[in-house]
Design a protein around this motif. Structure first.
Motif, PDB file in Angstrom:
ATOM      1  N   GLN A  21      56.736 -31.846   2.840  1.00  0.00           N
ATOM      2  CA  GLN A  21      57.827 -31.974   4.004  1.00  0.00           C
ATOM      3  C   GLN A  21      57.256 -32.462   5.184  1.00  0.00           C
ATOM      4  O   GLN A  21      57.873 -33.366   5.850  1.00  0.00           O
ATOM      5  CB  GLN A  21      58.231 -30.432   4.622  1.00  0.00           C
ATOM      6  CG  GLN A  21      59.425 -30.057   3.455  1.00  0.00           C
ATOM      7  CD  GLN A  21      60.549 -30.643   3.613  1.00  0.00           C
ATOM      8  OE1 GLN A  21      61.077 -31.562   2.740  1.00  0.00           O
ATOM      9  NE2 GLN A  21      61.497 -30.074   4.429  1.00  0.00           N
ATOM     10  N   ALA A  22      55.915 -31.995   5.514  1.00  0.00           N
ATOM     11  CA  ALA A  22      55.108 -32.672   6.540  1.00  0.00           C
ATOM     12  C   ALA A  22      54.947 -34.157   6.623  1.00  0.00           C
ATOM     13  O   ALA A  22      55.250 -34.791   7.500  1.00  0.00           O
ATOM     14  CB  ALA A  22      53.856 -31.889   6.800  1.00  0.00           C
ATOM     15  N   ILE A  27      53.668 -37.271   8.939  1.00  0.00           N
ATOM     16  CA  ILE A  27      52.173 -37.121   9.015  1.00  0.00           C
ATOM     17  C   ILE A  27      51.496 -37.932   7.818  1.00  0.00           C
ATOM     18  O   ILE A  27      51.980 -37.716   6.731  1.00  0.00           O
ATOM     19  CB  ILE A  27      51.938 -35.322   8.820  1.00  0.00           C
ATOM     20  CG1 ILE A  27      52.574 -34.651   9.776  1.00  0.00           C
ATOM     21  CG2 ILE A  27      50.655 -35.036   8.757  1.00  0.00           C
ATOM     22  CD1 ILE A  27      51.966 -34.878  11.232  1.00  0.00           C
ATOM     23  N   ASP A  28      50.548 -38.344   8.261  1.00  0.00           N
ATOM     24  CA  ASP A  28      49.609 -38.971   7.514  1.00  0.00           C
ATOM     25  C   ASP A  28      48.996 -38.308   6.378  1.00  0.00           C
ATOM     26  O   ASP A  28      48.503 -36.970   6.710  1.00  0.00           O
ATOM     27  CB  ASP A  28      48.410 -39.716   8.080  1.00  0.00           C
ATOM     28  CG  ASP A  28      47.495 -40.853   7.432  1.00  0.00           C
ATOM     29  OD1 ASP A  28      47.616 -40.703   6.228  1.00  0.00           O
ATOM     30  OD2 ASP A  28      46.656 -41.489   8.031  1.00  0.00           O
ATOM     31  N   ALA A 146      57.123 -32.234  12.466  1.00  0.00           N
ATOM     32  CA  ALA A 146      56.406 -31.846  11.288  1.00  0.00           C
ATOM     33  C   ALA A 146      56.643 -30.342  11.181  1.00  0.00           C
ATOM     34  O   ALA A 146      56.810 -29.863  10.109  1.00  0.00           O
ATOM     35  CB  ALA A 146      55.034 -32.330  10.986  1.00  0.00           C
ATOM     36  N   VAL A 147      56.377 -29.638  12.283  1.00  0.00           N
ATOM     37  CA  VAL A 147      56.479 -28.269  12.167  1.00  0.00           C
ATOM     38  C   VAL A 147      58.006 -27.705  11.979  1.00  0.00           C
ATOM     39  O   VAL A 147      57.958 -26.783  11.159  1.00  0.00           O
ATOM     40  CB  VAL A 147      56.163 -27.740  13.882  1.00  0.00           C
ATOM     41  CG1 VAL A 147      56.450 -26.277  13.979  1.00  0.00           C
ATOM     42  CG2 VAL A 147      54.441 -27.791  13.999  1.00  0.00           C
ATOM     43  N   ALA A 148      58.754 -28.351  12.421  1.00  0.00           N
ATOM     44  CA  ALA A 148      60.347 -28.172  12.174  1.00  0.00           C
ATOM     45  C   ALA A 148      60.569 -28.071  10.629  1.00  0.00           C
ATOM     46  O   ALA A 148      61.245 -27.502  10.034  1.00  0.00           O
ATOM     47  CB  ALA A 148      61.078 -28.852  12.908  1.00  0.00           C
ATOM     48  N   ALA A 149      59.977 -29.123  10.058  1.00  0.00           N
ATOM     49  CA  ALA A 149      60.041 -29.633   8.705  1.00  0.00           C
ATOM     50  C   ALA A 149      59.352 -28.537   7.799  1.00  0.00           C
ATOM     51  O   ALA A 149      59.896 -27.958   6.661  1.00  0.00           O
ATOM     52  CB  ALA A 149      59.580 -30.849   8.440  1.00  0.00           C
ATOM     53  N   VAL A 150      58.221 -28.231   8.198  1.00  0.00           N
ATOM     54  CA  VAL A 150      57.432 -27.014   7.452  1.00  0.00           C
ATOM     55  C   VAL A 150      58.041 -25.754   7.622  1.00  0.00           C
ATOM     56  O   VAL A 150      58.114 -24.980   6.268  1.00  0.00           O
ATOM     57  CB  VAL A 150      55.846 -27.156   7.762  1.00  0.00           C
ATOM     58  CG1 VAL A 150      55.229 -25.912   7.531  1.00  0.00           C
ATOM     59  CG2 VAL A 150      55.287 -28.526   7.552  1.00  0.00           C
TER      60      VAL A 150
END
Length: 168
Positions: A21-22, A27-28, A146-150
């Protein structure tokens, strides 16, 4: 400057979904890693998903380089003040280089036996069998996406990142 976000997952499978997800949020893949107990990492986590440096080797080497060079500079300048020693500016430079090399060597040797910052900070969670997802990036907006996705993954919790010193 890189900013870090750390998440806790109950299993490797959940942590891998959170990692995907991140990565999907931008995110790389080189900026995301899974950290867990050694037996969990050996048996269940692929090498490309593991933390790159499980010890404090590189940060310790940098601290040793700075400290050793600083000490070499001070000692070289003090030696210049003593007329009987007769050290020149070139001698001060040599003291700085030698101090930096010795400091880096000694500190990196010691740092290779110290667990990484993440392993020290979240030792209790790791020992409890949780798998950590660690994300480092320079772009705050990307990190927040990324935080929201994780956090949309069930069972994943965000952990507080502990502050560290200037030369971490």
């Amino acid at each position: 400057m890189k900013h870090r976000r750390v998440f806790s997952a109950p299993s490797v499978a959940v942590a891998e979904v959170a990692m995907r997800q991140a990565i999907g949020a931008g995110i790389d893949p080189d900026h995301a890693a899974l950290v867990g107990r050694s037996e969990i990492e050996l048996e269940q986590v692929s090498d490309d998903e593991k933390e790159a440096a499980p010890t404090d080797f590189k940060p310790a080497a940098v601290r040793g380089l700075v400290g050793g060079a600083g000490l070499g500079l001070v000692l070289g300048l003090l030696a210049m003040l003593v007329p009987s020693v007769g050290i020149h500016w070139a001698g001060v430079a040599v003291c700085v280089v030698i101090g930096g090399c010795v400091g880096m060597w000694a500190a990196s040797l010691a740092g290779s036996a110290v667990p990484s910052e993440v392993r020290r900070d979240y030792r209790r969670e790791i020992e409890a069998g949780e798998v950590l997802l660690v994300i480092d990036d320079t772009d705050d907006a990307l990190l927040e996406r990324a935080v929201a996705a994780v956090l949309s993954i069930a069972g994943v919790h965000r952990l507080q990142v502990l502050p560290h010193g200037l030369l971490q």
